[in-house]
Enzyme design. Structure first.
Site, PDB file in Angstrom:
ATOM      1  N   GLY A 182      41.177  42.401  42.402  1.00  0.00           N
ATOM      2  CA  GLY A 182      42.549  41.891  42.345  1.00  0.00           C
ATOM      3  C   GLY A 182      42.890  41.206  41.036  1.00  0.00           C
ATOM      4  O   GLY A 182      43.958  41.409  40.480  1.00  0.00           O
ATOM      5  N   HIS A 189      37.427  44.912  45.331  1.00  0.00           N
ATOM      6  CA  HIS A 189      37.631  43.488  45.030  1.00  0.00           C
ATOM      7  C   HIS A 189      37.875  43.285  43.524  1.00  0.00           C
ATOM      8  O   HIS A 189      37.079  42.637  42.827  1.00  0.00           O
ATOM      9  CB  HIS A 189      36.435  42.648  45.498  1.00  0.00           C
ATOM     10  CG  HIS A 189      36.778  41.187  45.568  1.00  0.00           C
ATOM     11  ND1 HIS A 189      36.117  40.276  46.354  1.00  0.00           N
ATOM     12  CD2 HIS A 189      37.729  40.453  44.935  1.00  0.00           C
ATOM     13  CE1 HIS A 189      36.629  39.070  46.198  1.00  0.00           C
ATOM     14  NE2 HIS A 189      37.615  39.156  45.322  1.00  0.00           N
ATOM     15  N   ARG A 232      40.364  37.484  51.366  1.00  0.00           N
ATOM     16  CA  ARG A 232      38.920  37.574  51.594  1.00  0.00           C
ATOM     17  C   ARG A 232      38.694  38.453  52.801  1.00  0.00           C
ATOM     18  O   ARG A 232      39.419  38.342  53.807  1.00  0.00           O
ATOM     19  CB  ARG A 232      38.315  36.186  51.849  1.00  0.00           C
ATOM     20  CG  ARG A 232      38.165  35.310  50.620  1.00  0.00           C
ATOM     21  CD  ARG A 232      37.099  35.839  49.645  1.00  0.00           C
ATOM     22  NE  ARG A 232      36.925  35.005  48.483  1.00  0.00           N
ATOM     23  CZ  ARG A 232      37.574  35.161  47.317  1.00  0.00           C
ATOM     24  NH1 ARG A 232      38.438  36.143  47.157  1.00  0.00           N
ATOM     25  NH2 ARG A 232      37.331  34.357  46.296  1.00  0.00           N
ATOM     26  N   GLU A 281      30.978  42.765  51.372  1.00  0.00           N
ATOM     27  CA  GLU A 281      31.041  43.441  50.063  1.00  0.00           C
ATOM     28  C   GLU A 281      29.640  43.522  49.438  1.00  0.00           C
ATOM     29  O   GLU A 281      28.874  42.573  49.563  1.00  0.00           O
ATOM     30  CB  GLU A 281      31.984  42.658  49.137  1.00  0.00           C
ATOM     31  CG  GLU A 281      33.405  42.688  49.639  1.00  0.00           C
ATOM     32  CD  GLU A 281      34.358  41.818  48.833  1.00  0.00           C
ATOM     33  OE1 GLU A 281      33.948  41.246  47.800  1.00  0.00           O
ATOM     34  OE2 GLU A 281      35.517  41.705  49.239  1.00  0.00           O
TER      35      GLU A 281
HETATM   36  C1  8YV Z   1      37.411  37.274  41.818  1.00  0.00           C
HETATM   37  C2  8YV Z   1      38.900  36.336  43.446  1.00  0.00           C
HETATM   38  O1  8YV Z   1      37.096  36.088  41.212  1.00  0.00           O
HETATM   39  O2  8YV Z   1      40.000  34.575  42.341  1.00  0.00           O
HETATM   40  C3  8YV Z   1      39.459  34.967  43.376  1.00  0.00           C
HETATM   41  O3  8YV Z   1      39.335  34.252  44.382  1.00  0.00           O
HETATM   42  O4  8YV Z   1      38.476  36.776  44.459  1.00  0.00           O
HETATM   43  C4  8YV Z   1      38.857  37.191  42.240  1.00  0.00           C
HETATM   44  O5  8YV Z   1      39.629  36.746  41.209  1.00  0.00           O
HETATM   45  C5  8YV Z   1      37.105  38.321  40.874  1.00  0.00           C
HETATM   46  O6  8YV Z   1      37.458  39.519  41.418  1.00  0.00           O
HETATM   47  C6  8YV Z   1      35.664  38.281  40.512  1.00  0.00           C
HETATM   48  O7  8YV Z   1      34.872  38.491  41.651  1.00  0.00           O
END
Ligand code: 8YV
Length: 319
Positions: free
Chosen positions: A287, A285, A238, A267
């Site tokens: 991932g 963001h 984060r 973001e």
């Molecule tokens: C987001 C994520 O959910 O799982 C998490 O904590 O940050 C990611 O998987 C995804 O990018 C949608 O915002």
């Protein structure tokens, strides 16, 4: 029939028996007010990490709301205490995001170490053609084989990221509140260190802690001053875990070699000082954005909601 409000369309199969599904726009709602209007009257909601689930959201949803199913493993966007007070179950999507996010940590690590984000526009813009064949000291990056990788936050994604280092024969250090046997036994044979010592020793640092009051700016100016000037820092956790302004200043001064970031403090805005830096590799963001991870996240959200509707314990509750 109960109503489920998905704040956005989800990839894959979202199936909950005997429920009406209401689907929001692809890019989400422009304002909390629009989101609040959309979730009114729903028994279940599926939320995105950028959507704040607080008392105002819960008031707008109404007293019939039973479950908030976050489409993410991280749930810092949710006021879990407010949900608990109202008897609303909160769930997340662990495991589903693990592989996708660990891959992204490596994509950033390799890109930062081998200057991929700098090299690509050099080729694409015609600058290479103008410059001529590279000399032996140009576009030099950092070697991975035999180097030391520090995993900050030894959960599932940290472990999957560490496991991928075996191909390069890296030594693994980890930071966690308690000892993690799966890190210390084969195949990782990793060593637990405190954060300051690890920052000073590592060649590569990958951040995987959740965002909490304790981890906000965990990596700050003081800790960035500890790293080797040859080190590479990546984060798929984060944004607020790293002090972005301090990181930009450290990259600018050459206090570390490069950074790879998938997450940012505000973001979708990025600190202006990072934008101009050729040793920062950045992704928006995304991932968990591999199709298998995303489809599993969808299925897990549906399974959690189905369980709550049937009066069973959810599959992956947030405690
Ligand atoms: C987001 C994520 O959910 O799982 C998490 O904590 O940050 C990611 O998987 C995804 O990018 C949608 O915002």
């Amino acid at each position: 029939m109960p109503t489920i409000a998905l704040s956005r369309p989800l990839p894959g199969e979202f199936h909950v028996a005997d429920a009406d599904v209401r689907i929001g726009p692809e890019r989400g709602f422009a304002s909390p007010a629009e989101l609040h209007e959309f979730v009114a009257g729903a028994e279940a909601v599926v939320t995105w990490v950028s959507e704040r689930v607080d008392d105002a959201f819960l008031d707008a949803a109404g007293a019939q709301l039973k479950v908030v199913s976050n489409f993410a493993v991280g749930y810092d966007n949710i006021d879990v205490d407010a949900c608990r007070r109202r008897g609303i179950v909160v769930t997340n999507t662990p495991d589903a995001v693990t592989e996708g996010t660990a891959d992204m940590a490596w994509a950033l690590l390799l890109a930062a170490a081998r200057r991929v984000a700098e090299a690509d526009p050099f080729v694409r813009s015609g600058a290479w053609a103008e410059h001529g064949i590279l000399g032996p000291t140009e576009f030099i990056g950092r070697p991975l084989a035999g180097s030391t990788l520090l995993i900050v936050g030894a959960g599932r994604i940290g472990y999957a990221t560490a496991l991928r280092s075996i191909g390069w024969g890296m030594r693994v250090l980890y930071v966690a509140r308690g000892r993690k046997p799966q890190f210390e036994f084969a195949p990782l044979n990793a060593q637990r260190v405190d954060l300051d010592a690890g920052m000073a020793e590592a060649d590569f640092i990958s951040v995987h802690v959740p965002l909490t009051n304790e981890t906000r700016h965990l990596i700050d100016e003081r800790r960035l001053a500890l790293v080797k000037p040859t080190a590479v820092l990546v984060s798929t956790a984060r944004g607020p875990v790293i002090d972005e302004a301090a990181l930009a200043a450290a990259l600018q001064k050459g206090d570390l070699f490069a950074a790879g970031l998938d997450v940012f403090e505000d973001e979708p805005r990025v600190h202006p000082a990072l934008v101009g830096l050729r040793n920062a590799v950045m992704t928006p963001h995304c991932g968990s954005a591999n199709i298998r991870s995303r489809e599993m996240m969808t299925e897990l959200c549906a399974a959690n909601i189905s369980a709550v509707f049937a009066g069973r314990p959810p599959v992956t509750p947030v405690h």
